[in-house]
Write a protein that holds these residues in place. Structure first.
Motif, PDB file in Angstrom:
ATOM      1  N   UNK A   1     -21.852  -0.200  24.813  1.00  0.00           N
ATOM      2  CA  UNK A   1     -23.118  -0.821  24.371  1.00  0.00           C
ATOM      3  C   UNK A   1     -24.329  -0.202  25.062  1.00  0.00           C
ATOM      4  N   UNK A   2     -24.620   1.054  24.730  1.00  0.00           N
ATOM      5  CA  UNK A   2     -25.680   1.796  25.419  1.00  0.00           C
ATOM      6  C   UNK A   2     -27.071   1.279  25.109  1.00  0.00           C
ATOM      7  N   UNK A   3     -27.206   0.480  24.064  1.00  0.00           N
ATOM      8  CA  UNK A   3     -28.531  -0.023  23.686  1.00  0.00           C
ATOM      9  C   UNK A   3     -28.787  -1.434  24.210  1.00  0.00           C
ATOM     10  N   UNK A   4     -27.899  -1.927  25.066  1.00  0.00           N
ATOM     11  CA  UNK A   4     -28.102  -3.278  25.600  1.00  0.00           C
ATOM     12  C   UNK A   4     -29.270  -3.283  26.581  1.00  0.00           C
ATOM     13  N   UNK A   5     -29.751  -4.465  26.893  1.00  0.00           N
ATOM     14  CA  UNK A   5     -30.947  -4.611  27.734  1.00  0.00           C
ATOM     15  C   UNK A   5     -30.746  -4.003  29.118  1.00  0.00           C
ATOM     16  N   UNK A   6     -29.575  -4.208  29.723  1.00  0.00           N
ATOM     17  CA  UNK A   6     -29.342  -3.730  31.088  1.00  0.00           C
ATOM     18  C   UNK A   6     -29.421  -2.210  31.159  1.00  0.00           C
ATOM     19  N   UNK A   7     -28.825  -1.525  30.166  1.00  0.00           N
ATOM     20  CA  UNK A   7     -28.837  -0.062  30.170  1.00  0.00           C
ATOM     21  C   UNK A   7     -30.239   0.464  29.903  1.00  0.00           C
ATOM     22  N   UNK A   8     -30.949  -0.153  28.966  1.00  0.00           N
ATOM     23  CA  UNK A   8     -32.314   0.277  28.668  1.00  0.00           C
ATOM     24  C   UNK A   8     -33.235   0.055  29.864  1.00  0.00           C
ATOM     25  N   UNK A   9     -33.017  -1.033  30.591  1.00  0.00           N
ATOM     26  CA  UNK A   9     -33.820  -1.296  31.788  1.00  0.00           C
ATOM     27  C   UNK A   9     -33.567  -0.232  32.840  1.00  0.00           C
ATOM     28  N   UNK A  10     -32.308   0.149  33.009  1.00  0.00           N
ATOM     29  CA  UNK A  10     -31.965   1.199  33.969  1.00  0.00           C
ATOM     30  C   UNK A  10     -32.631   2.512  33.590  1.00  0.00           C
ATOM     31  N   UNK A  11     -32.601   2.846  32.308  1.00  0.00           N
ATOM     32  CA  UNK A  11     -33.226   4.085  31.839  1.00  0.00           C
ATOM     33  C   UNK A  11     -34.740   4.051  32.063  1.00  0.00           C
ATOM     34  N   UNK A  12     -35.375   2.941  31.703  1.00  0.00           N
ATOM     35  CA  UNK A  12     -36.831   2.832  31.856  1.00  0.00           C
ATOM     36  C   UNK A  12     -37.236   2.902  33.327  1.00  0.00           C
TER      37      UNK A  12
ATOM     38  N   UNK B   1     -33.004  11.967  29.765  1.00  0.00           N
ATOM     39  CA  UNK B   1     -32.956  11.650  28.346  1.00  0.00           C
ATOM     40  C   UNK B   1     -31.684  12.136  27.685  1.00  0.00           C
ATOM     41  N   UNK B   2     -31.245  13.347  28.051  1.00  0.00           N
ATOM     42  CA  UNK B   2     -30.016  13.896  27.477  1.00  0.00           C
ATOM     43  C   UNK B   2     -28.794  13.099  27.890  1.00  0.00           C
ATOM     44  N   UNK B   3     -28.813  12.581  29.127  1.00  0.00           N
ATOM     45  CA  UNK B   3     -27.681  11.776  29.597  1.00  0.00           C
ATOM     46  C   UNK B   3     -27.556  10.501  28.768  1.00  0.00           C
ATOM     47  N   UNK B   4     -28.670   9.774  28.625  1.00  0.00           N
ATOM     48  CA  UNK B   4     -28.612   8.524  27.878  1.00  0.00           C
ATOM     49  C   UNK B   4     -28.382   8.772  26.389  1.00  0.00           C
ATOM     50  N   UNK B   5     -28.862   9.908  25.897  1.00  0.00           N
ATOM     51  CA  UNK B   5     -28.593  10.257  24.496  1.00  0.00           C
ATOM     52  C   UNK B   5     -27.107  10.520  24.296  1.00  0.00           C
ATOM     53  N   UNK B   6     -26.486  11.129  25.309  1.00  0.00           N
ATOM     54  CA  UNK B   6     -25.065  11.463  25.202  1.00  0.00           C
ATOM     55  C   UNK B   6     -24.182  10.226  25.150  1.00  0.00           C
ATOM     56  N   UNK B   7     -24.578   9.168  25.866  1.00  0.00           N
ATOM     57  CA  UNK B   7     -23.724   7.976  25.880  1.00  0.00           C
ATOM     58  C   UNK B   7     -24.038   7.023  24.736  1.00  0.00           C
ATOM     59  N   UNK B   8     -25.162   7.266  24.018  1.00  0.00           N
ATOM     60  CA  UNK B   8     -25.550   6.354  22.939  1.00  0.00           C
ATOM     61  C   UNK B   8     -25.481   7.000  21.554  1.00  0.00           C
ATOM     62  N   UNK B   9     -25.103   8.272  21.494  1.00  0.00           N
ATOM     63  CA  UNK B   9     -25.068   8.998  20.228  1.00  0.00           C
ATOM     64  C   UNK B   9     -24.022   8.397  19.287  1.00  0.00           C
TER      65      UNK B   9
END
Length: 243
Positions: free
Chosen positions: A41-52, A78-86
């Protein structure tokens, strides 16, 4: 910078080995790879908060020193988070997905090392110039760097706190899954079912049978055993509703 204690140097604070980022990121990617490709679930709030939060930290540091390492680090992030959410991960074999994630993780860690080295160069320059002559002019960058230390520490502490919370949550999930495994296994055993008048397994009987194994994961009573199983059902129900 000479007035600062060694632990106040940003180069050391930002070193991914010194600040435990390497271990934390390894644990995070281990969790990512525990899911089938495309299921995390790469688009969940916790992961997005970590990215931001990480983007904000890198961008803030980039205002202190003119260097290309910050843009490179933002791209790696950006590439890391893109890789886990693609969404295309669904079509990948597990091995290929893990190799892809590991490669992006390594580039991300390398970018953190580059930032740490950049600040190390800046700090040595300031220290050397202070030793050579009195600071007749201050361009304001020294104060900005020291000021950023406080903000950086606060950000790192918040990330660490989330890591601790995430670790506790994962430990509880693992405990629930262990309980479920013992329940499904025990409820099929004739020996356990024979303990009940209606021929059905009970929480007490299964707990007694696996008490040593359950106690090793923190389940010390039939009531806690039953509670863990109920919490598992609630957790899966919430996940199903979220999907």
């Amino acid at each position: 910078m000479l007035a600062a204690t060694p632990q106040d140097y940003l180069s050391e604070l930002l070193d991914p080995h010194d600040n435990n980022a390497v271990v934390s990121l390894a644990d995070f990617t281990k969790t990512v790879k525990a899911f089938p490709p495309g299921a995390f679930p790469a688009h969940c709030h916790a992961v997005r908060t970590l990215e931001f939060t990480t983007k904000h930290l890198i961008a803030t540091l980039g205002t202190l020193i003119d260097s290309s390492v910050f843009n490179s680090s933002l791209r790696a992030l950006g590439l890391f988070f893109a890789a886990i959410s693609d969404p295309a991960n669904l079509a990948l074999p597990s091995h290929d997905f893990e190799v892809r994630v590991d490669a992006k993780l390594e580039k991300r860690i390398d970018s953190f090392r580059a930032i740490s080295r950049e600040f190390g160069i800046r700090e040595r320059t300031i220290a050397f110039s202070t030793l050579q002559e009195p600071p007749a002019h201050d361009d304001g960058k020294t104060d900005e760097i020291l000021s950023a230390v406080k903000e950086t520490r606060q950000i790192v502490k918040r990330i660490d706190a989330r890591d601790v919370k995430r670790g506790k949550r994962q430990a509880e999930i693992d405990r629930q899954e262990k309980c479920y495994q013992y329940w499904t296994s025990g409820s099929r055993l004739d020996y356990i079912r024979s303990k009940s008048t209606n021929g059905r397994a009970t929480y007490d009987a299964v707990f007694d049978y696996y008490s040593r194994e359950l106690k090793s994961v923190g389940i010390t009573s039939p009531a806690k055993f039953q509670s863990a199983l109920r919490n598992r059902i609630k957790r899966l129900s919430r996940q199903s509703e979220a999907d």
